[in-house]
Design an enzyme around this catalytic site. Structure first.
Site, mmCIF file in Angstrom:
data_model
loop_
_atom_site.group_PDB
_atom_site.id
_atom_site.type_symbol
_atom_site.label_atom_id
_atom_site.label_comp_id
_atom_site.label_asym_id
_atom_site.label_seq_id
_atom_site.Cartn_x
_atom_site.Cartn_y
_atom_site.Cartn_z
ATOM 1 N N GLY A 39 0.787 -1.218 0.000
ATOM 2 C CA GLY A 39 0.000 0.000 0.000
ATOM 3 C C GLY A 39 0.816 1.262 0.000
ATOM 4 O O GLY A 39 0.282 2.337 0.249
ATOM 5 N N ASP A 40 2.110 1.163 -0.285
ATOM 6 C CA ASP A 40 2.945 2.367 -0.281
ATOM 7 C C ASP A 40 4.149 2.108 -1.175
ATOM 8 O O ASP A 40 4.068 1.336 -2.113
ATOM 9 C CB ASP A 40 3.348 2.722 1.157
ATOM 10 C CG ASP A 40 3.557 4.222 1.344
ATOM 11 O OD1 ASP A 40 4.164 4.840 0.462
ATOM 12 O OD2 ASP A 40 3.126 4.770 2.357
ATOM 13 N N ASP A 41 5.294 2.738 -0.869
ATOM 14 C CA ASP A 41 6.443 2.595 -1.755
ATOM 15 C C ASP A 41 6.868 1.130 -1.848
ATOM 16 O O ASP A 41 6.970 0.431 -0.844
ATOM 17 C CB ASP A 41 7.622 3.428 -1.239
ATOM 18 C CG ASP A 41 7.265 4.910 -1.141
ATOM 19 O OD1 ASP A 41 6.430 5.361 -1.935
ATOM 20 O OD2 ASP A 41 7.832 5.601 -0.282
#
Length: 384
Positions: free
Chosen positions: A202-204
């Protein structure tokens, strides 16, 4: 735990907590020895902190499940300095390997965390699954992560780290998103190879943070992520942050927020000698992006954190909206030596993609179609 010569073997206890046996194996065989965590189901109910490994080979074939006693982890996870983050498992030392043989599974019970966190960002005490801390000459291979509590991995104060054939997946099954389940973040580390990863997060996907150098990322596929990222760095804004010599190549990004981007606070330091090569993507919100004032989107021109000598080459795919690139460099430290070759980005719904640029070198090779406003947001919600 059974010790035979320099080999410590850990088998599942069938009880509530296998971490004491694993820690005992590290204690007895973590120097000039071997540790084998066999097939089977292991429960981890306490933090594991091992900073004295030396000439040790760790073999893991079982499933390690971190229990869902959230209050325990909030109180006891191990601080790792960076941005008040902490971890459930920290490994340090020199000359060690961790081989998962394609069988090792780290299950973080992350859904409990995603629901409890309710889309919050950086809850203090929410633990990173595995941290390499003051580690040198390390090889990690063949491990699968599912539902990590927070970031999958963190590499800090470490050197000569190679991590290959890793499979990571953080996916929420409820209304609450995973939020900050990065594949890996590097910080104060150098000489790192990341190769053959598949990451859903859900992110980098791969994030290179401050004082990282000499990093090679190759053959990584990222789903639902920020893909390849330099930053964020430059916070606190008074301490110099540097990133040098990073190569991202042969990367695929599917339905992600970004593809090849650089994000800094309005701080001091530099980002230099970065290559994004052979990046292919599908349905990405903002493929190419630079911001000197991430998150606040203010004081952008005050940044003295100079971005220079960055190459984007063979960057192809579809953007979610009509912006292929949003590049804003600080007036206080304009970008120099930015180069673009073979950029082919088309909006997925048709039309022509905009390339918005401000304060970059005129010989970049990029045909800018307009200026990028200062404080350009990192995520679009529609066409510009």
């Amino acid at each position: 735990m059974k010790k035979t010569g320099t080999l410590c073997t850990v088998t599942p206890s069938g009880g509530k907590d296998d971490s004491p046996a694993i820690m005992e194996a590290f204690k007895q065989c973590g120097q000039d020895g071997q540790i084998e965590i066999t097939e089977g189901d292991f429960t981890i109910a306490k933090v594991m902190d091992v900073l004295t490994l030396k000439n040790c080979d760790i073999s893991i074939k079982g499933k390690l499940t971190w229990n869902d006693d959230i209050q325990y982890w909030l109180r006891n996870s191990i601080g790792v300095t960076y941005a008040s983050r902490s971890t459930a498992w920290r490994l340090g030392g020199e000359n060690f390997t961790m081989l998962g043989h394609g069988k090792a599974l780290f299950f973080g019970n992350g859904q409990k965390w995603y629901d409890q966190n309710r889309d919050g960002s950086n809850q203090a005490g929410r633990p990173i699954s595995l941290t390499l801390w003051k580690a040198k000459n390390v090889f990690i291979d063949g491990i699968t992560w599912r539902q990590p509590q927070f970031w999958h991995t963190f590499i800090a104060h470490s050197q000569n780290i190679t991590m290959t054939n890793l499979d990571m997946n953080a996916t929420s099954n409820s209304q609450w998103s995973t939020v900050n389940t990065d594949g890996t973040d590097t910080w104060n580390s150098k000489d790192i190879v990341i190769k053959n990863w598949v990451v859903t997060c859900g992110d980098d996907c791969i994030s290179i943070k401050g004082n990282s150098s000499n990093i090679h990322v190759k053959n990584v596929t990222c789903y639902e992520s920020g893909a390849m990222c330099i930053g964020s760095l430059g916070n606190p804004t008074t301490t110099p942050d540097y990133v040098d010599n990073v190569l991202f190549e042969d990367i695929t990004a599917i339905h992600s927020s970004n593809a090849a981007w650089i994000k800094t606070y309005p701080g001091v330091g530099h980002v230099r000698n970065i290559t994004f090569r052979n990046i292919n993507f599908r349905d990405v919100n903002q493929p190419i992006y630079i911001s000197p004032c991430i998150y606040s989107y203010s004081n952008c021109d005050a940044s003295r954190l100079k971005i220079s000598d960055v190459l984007w080459e063979n960057i192809t795919g579809t953007s979610r909206y009509n912006v292929a690139a949003g590049i804003y460099c600080s007036k206080g430290a304009p970008c120099t030596g930015l180069k673009f070759k073979n950029i082919d980005i088309k909006p997925k719904n048709g039309g022509t993609a905009k390339i918005l640029c401000s304060n970059i070198n005129s010989d970049s090779g990029l045909q800018c179609t307009g200026t990028c406003p200062s404080g350009w947001k990192q995520q679009l919600s529609g066409n510009a």
